[in-house]
Design a protein around this motif. Sequence first.
Motif, PDB file in Angstrom:
ATOM      1  N   ASP A  78      31.040  53.085  27.638  1.00  0.00           N
ATOM      2  CA  ASP A  78      31.330  54.269  26.830  1.00  0.00           C
ATOM      3  C   ASP A  78      32.838  54.481  26.704  1.00  0.00           C
ATOM      4  O   ASP A  78      33.339  54.893  25.664  1.00  0.00           O
ATOM      5  CB  ASP A  78      30.693  55.505  27.473  1.00  0.00           C
ATOM      6  CG  ASP A  78      29.185  55.362  27.619  1.00  0.00           C
ATOM      7  OD1 ASP A  78      28.533  55.059  26.605  1.00  0.00           O
ATOM      8  OD2 ASP A  78      28.672  55.528  28.745  1.00  0.00           O
ATOM      9  N   LEU A  79      33.539  54.192  27.778  1.00  0.00           N
ATOM     10  CA  LEU A  79      35.001  54.294  27.829  1.00  0.00           C
ATOM     11  C   LEU A  79      35.534  52.996  28.410  1.00  0.00           C
ATOM     12  O   LEU A  79      34.939  52.446  29.339  1.00  0.00           O
ATOM     13  CB  LEU A  79      35.419  55.476  28.718  1.00  0.00           C
ATOM     14  CG  LEU A  79      36.919  55.703  28.922  1.00  0.00           C
ATOM     15  CD1 LEU A  79      37.558  56.237  27.637  1.00  0.00           C
ATOM     16  CD2 LEU A  79      37.166  56.683  30.080  1.00  0.00           C
ATOM     17  N   ILE A  80      36.635  52.509  27.854  1.00  0.00           N
ATOM     18  CA  ILE A  80      37.237  51.258  28.313  1.00  0.00           C
ATOM     19  C   ILE A  80      38.682  51.513  28.705  1.00  0.00           C
ATOM     20  O   ILE A  80      39.388  52.289  28.057  1.00  0.00           O
ATOM     21  CB  ILE A  80      37.188  50.181  27.198  1.00  0.00           C
ATOM     22  CG1 ILE A  80      35.747  49.776  26.891  1.00  0.00           C
ATOM     23  CG2 ILE A  80      37.993  48.948  27.595  1.00  0.00           C
ATOM     24  CD1 ILE A  80      35.625  48.841  25.712  1.00  0.00           C
ATOM     25  N   LEU A  81      39.129  50.859  29.772  1.00  0.00           N
ATOM     26  CA  LEU A  81      40.544  50.855  30.160  1.00  0.00           C
ATOM     27  C   LEU A  81      40.943  49.400  30.316  1.00  0.00           C
ATOM     28  O   LEU A  81      40.463  48.706  31.224  1.00  0.00           O
ATOM     29  CB  LEU A  81      40.754  51.638  31.452  1.00  0.00           C
ATOM     30  CG  LEU A  81      42.188  51.695  31.993  1.00  0.00           C
ATOM     31  CD1 LEU A  81      43.154  52.251  30.940  1.00  0.00           C
ATOM     32  CD2 LEU A  81      42.254  52.528  33.264  1.00  0.00           C
ATOM     33  N   THR A  82      41.813  48.918  29.435  1.00  0.00           N
ATOM     34  CA  THR A  82      42.109  47.490  29.420  1.00  0.00           C
ATOM     35  C   THR A  82      43.520  47.235  28.900  1.00  0.00           C
ATOM     36  O   THR A  82      44.217  48.152  28.469  1.00  0.00           O
ATOM     37  CB  THR A  82      41.061  46.735  28.569  1.00  0.00           C
ATOM     38  OG1 THR A  82      41.192  45.332  28.783  1.00  0.00           O
ATOM     39  CG2 THR A  82      41.199  47.040  27.091  1.00  0.00           C
ATOM     40  N   SER A  83      43.949  45.981  28.941  1.00  0.00           N
ATOM     41  CA  SER A  83      45.302  45.607  28.537  1.00  0.00           C
ATOM     42  C   SER A  83      45.421  45.563  27.001  1.00  0.00           C
ATOM     43  O   SER A  83      44.413  45.522  26.295  1.00  0.00           O
ATOM     44  CB  SER A  83      45.685  44.264  29.158  1.00  0.00           C
ATOM     45  OG  SER A  83      44.704  43.293  28.869  1.00  0.00           O
ATOM     46  N   PRO A  84      46.649  45.577  26.456  1.00  0.00           N
ATOM     47  CA  PRO A  84      46.846  45.744  25.017  1.00  0.00           C
ATOM     48  C   PRO A  84      46.149  44.701  24.137  1.00  0.00           C
ATOM     49  O   PRO A  84      45.529  45.062  23.134  1.00  0.00           O
ATOM     50  CB  PRO A  84      48.371  45.643  24.862  1.00  0.00           C
ATOM     51  CG  PRO A  84      48.912  46.063  26.172  1.00  0.00           C
ATOM     52  CD  PRO A  84      47.929  45.577  27.193  1.00  0.00           C
ATOM     53  N   ASN A  85      46.260  43.417  24.493  1.00  0.00           N
ATOM     54  CA  ASN A  85      45.630  42.396  23.650  1.00  0.00           C
ATOM     55  C   ASN A  85      44.107  42.534  23.620  1.00  0.00           C
ATOM     56  O   ASN A  85      43.470  42.377  22.576  1.00  0.00           O
ATOM     57  CB  ASN A  85      46.023  40.985  24.118  1.00  0.00           C
ATOM     58  CG  ASN A  85      45.647  40.697  25.552  1.00  0.00           C
ATOM     59  OD1 ASN A  85      45.761  41.557  26.434  1.00  0.00           O
ATOM     60  ND2 ASN A  85      45.198  39.481  25.828  1.00  0.00           N
ATOM     61  N   LEU A  86      43.526  42.894  24.768  1.00  0.00           N
ATOM     62  CA  LEU A  86      42.079  43.052  24.844  1.00  0.00           C
ATOM     63  C   LEU A  86      41.642  44.369  24.209  1.00  0.00           C
ATOM     64  O   LEU A  86      40.522  44.471  23.688  1.00  0.00           O
ATOM     65  CB  LEU A  86      41.612  42.974  26.292  1.00  0.00           C
ATOM     66  CG  LEU A  86      42.088  41.719  27.049  1.00  0.00           C
ATOM     67  CD1 LEU A  86      41.513  41.690  28.456  1.00  0.00           C
ATOM     68  CD2 LEU A  86      41.710  40.447  26.296  1.00  0.00           C
ATOM     69  N   ALA A  87      42.535  45.353  24.203  1.00  0.00           N
ATOM     70  CA  ALA A  87      42.245  46.614  23.519  1.00  0.00           C
ATOM     71  C   ALA A  87      42.125  46.393  22.014  1.00  0.00           C
ATOM     72  O   ALA A  87      41.261  46.985  21.345  1.00  0.00           O
ATOM     73  CB  ALA A  87      43.349  47.631  23.815  1.00  0.00           C
ATOM     74  N   TYR A  96      35.752  50.374  19.068  1.00  0.00           N
ATOM     75  CA  TYR A  96      36.387  51.406  19.878  1.00  0.00           C
ATOM     76  C   TYR A  96      37.699  51.868  19.235  1.00  0.00           C
ATOM     77  O   TYR A  96      38.296  51.139  18.431  1.00  0.00           O
ATOM     78  CB  TYR A  96      36.681  50.891  21.288  1.00  0.00           C
ATOM     79  CG  TYR A  96      35.447  50.594  22.097  1.00  0.00           C
ATOM     80  CD1 TYR A  96      34.835  51.575  22.876  1.00  0.00           C
ATOM     81  CD2 TYR A  96      34.869  49.323  22.096  1.00  0.00           C
ATOM     82  CE1 TYR A  96      33.702  51.309  23.628  1.00  0.00           C
ATOM     83  CE2 TYR A  96      33.727  49.034  22.841  1.00  0.00           C
ATOM     84  CZ  TYR A  96      33.154  50.037  23.600  1.00  0.00           C
ATOM     85  OH  TYR A  96      32.027  49.756  24.327  1.00  0.00           O
ATOM     86  N   THR A  97      38.153  53.047  19.636  1.00  0.00           N
ATOM     87  CA  THR A  97      39.414  53.602  19.137  1.00  0.00           C
ATOM     88  C   THR A  97      40.366  53.855  20.299  1.00  0.00           C
ATOM     89  O   THR A  97      39.975  54.492  21.277  1.00  0.00           O
ATOM     90  CB  THR A  97      39.166  54.935  18.396  1.00  0.00           C
ATOM     91  OG1 THR A  97      38.336  54.688  17.253  1.00  0.00           O
ATOM     92  CG2 THR A  97      40.477  55.562  17.931  1.00  0.00           C
ATOM     93  N   PRO A  98      41.603  53.355  20.216  1.00  0.00           N
ATOM     94  CA  PRO A  98      42.587  53.641  21.269  1.00  0.00           C
ATOM     95  C   PRO A  98      42.913  55.136  21.302  1.00  0.00           C
ATOM     96  O   PRO A  98      43.111  55.746  20.243  1.00  0.00           O
ATOM     97  CB  PRO A  98      43.814  52.830  20.842  1.00  0.00           C
ATOM     98  CG  PRO A  98      43.319  51.851  19.831  1.00  0.00           C
ATOM     99  CD  PRO A  98      42.148  52.487  19.172  1.00  0.00           C
ATOM    100  N   ILE A  99      42.964  55.720  22.508  1.00  0.00           N
ATOM    101  CA  ILE A  99      43.198  57.162  22.642  1.00  0.00           C
ATOM    102  C   ILE A  99      44.455  57.454  23.457  1.00  0.00           C
ATOM    103  O   ILE A  99      45.281  58.270  23.070  1.00  0.00           O
ATOM    104  CB  ILE A  99      41.992  57.846  23.329  1.00  0.00           C
ATOM    105  CG1 ILE A  99      40.741  57.700  22.458  1.00  0.00           C
ATOM    106  CG2 ILE A  99      42.295  59.324  23.589  1.00  0.00           C
ATOM    107  CD1 ILE A  99      39.482  58.234  23.112  1.00  0.00           C
ATOM    108  N   TYR A 211      43.281  53.277  27.145  1.00  0.00           N
ATOM    109  CA  TYR A 211      41.950  53.887  27.146  1.00  0.00           C
ATOM    110  C   TYR A 211      41.403  53.862  25.721  1.00  0.00           C
ATOM    111  O   TYR A 211      42.086  54.283  24.779  1.00  0.00           O
ATOM    112  CB  TYR A 211      42.020  55.342  27.604  1.00  0.00           C
ATOM    113  CG  TYR A 211      42.389  55.564  29.048  1.00  0.00           C
ATOM    114  CD1 TYR A 211      41.404  55.833  29.995  1.00  0.00           C
ATOM    115  CD2 TYR A 211      43.716  55.544  29.463  1.00  0.00           C
ATOM    116  CE1 TYR A 211      41.743  56.068  31.336  1.00  0.00           C
ATOM    117  CE2 TYR A 211      44.059  55.780  30.789  1.00  0.00           C
ATOM    118  CZ  TYR A 211      43.067  56.040  31.710  1.00  0.00           C
ATOM    119  OH  TYR A 211      43.399  56.278  33.025  1.00  0.00           O
ATOM    120  N   LEU A 212      40.166  53.390  25.578  1.00  0.00           N
ATOM    121  CA  LEU A 212      39.496  53.383  24.281  1.00  0.00           C
ATOM    122  C   LEU A 212      38.092  53.959  24.429  1.00  0.00           C
ATOM    123  O   LEU A 212      37.458  53.800  25.473  1.00  0.00           O
ATOM    124  CB  LEU A 212      39.373  51.970  23.704  1.00  0.00           C
ATOM    125  CG  LEU A 212      40.645  51.129  23.552  1.00  0.00           C
ATOM    126  CD1 LEU A 212      40.799  50.187  24.744  1.00  0.00           C
ATOM    127  CD2 LEU A 212      40.587  50.302  22.268  1.00  0.00           C
TER     128      LEU A 212
END
Length: 274
Positions: A78-87, A96-99, A211-212
């Motif tokens: 439901d929520l993702i926390l990951t590095s920029p390339n994987l985001a 997903y949308t970066p928040i 966070y996305l």
Amino acid sequence: MKLIILILSIFLFSNFCVAQENSIKIGIAPHSSTRIILQSHQDLRIFLQNYFKRPVQILTAKNFSEFTKRSNMGIYYDLILTSPNLAILAQRLGGYTPIMTYTKGLSTIILATNKDILKSKKLPLKVIGLDPVSFPTLDAQEWLDKKGFIDGDKVKYSYTSASDSSISILLNNNADMIILSLPNYNKLITKKNKDLVHVIYQSKPKLSRIYLAKDADGITLQEWEKALDAFSKSPEGKRHLEITKLEGFKKIKPEDLDNLDSIVAKTIERLYNK
């Protein structure tokens, strides 16, 4: 009496199953061991559990590649926390949308116990990265390529599942260099260890972990934006920053990720062999 115990057991098990089905799933990229990820994100879990009045699970994967493929499917988290390339891939492929991100940029660190390791005649040099698609690994490999250290020629890469493992590998003389993110370097290198290693390369700060979220499982994107904004201002958010050493939070827009095309292309190539 046995019948009462049986009924209670069925009731409790049913409630447990409902709670599991109703739980919010947060996917954290495996930048450290599972133990460290769970510890350093407990404040996030507790805050969101209280905020949404629903159980929250912290989930990760055995490596970045597996985690990213799950994220890109758009149904695991439901929520993702990951590095920029994987985001960027989670945005393009998973919907997903970066928040939000952190104010402290993500720098790449290459460490060695020999400060003159790049002048070594004993080639190829053994280099340990986190995963072929982790952001620091790709960034460090790009830098080493430009220095003439090509994989299979002057260097040979291998990968481990967690940053804390790679530090042990380096200090036990089983690698010539290791690749870390600056937050993990700050968090994992002790005062004693710092005297035993040398920073061979440190990149300029780039975007930190992101966070996305998306409309899913009864929570809208707008609700996620409000929840993360509230977390960033909460005591739990403050403790999270103290633990992770990431300084602060800031909002982010999708267009803020538009300058990573070369690393994203390499990520896709390694993930899907394209």
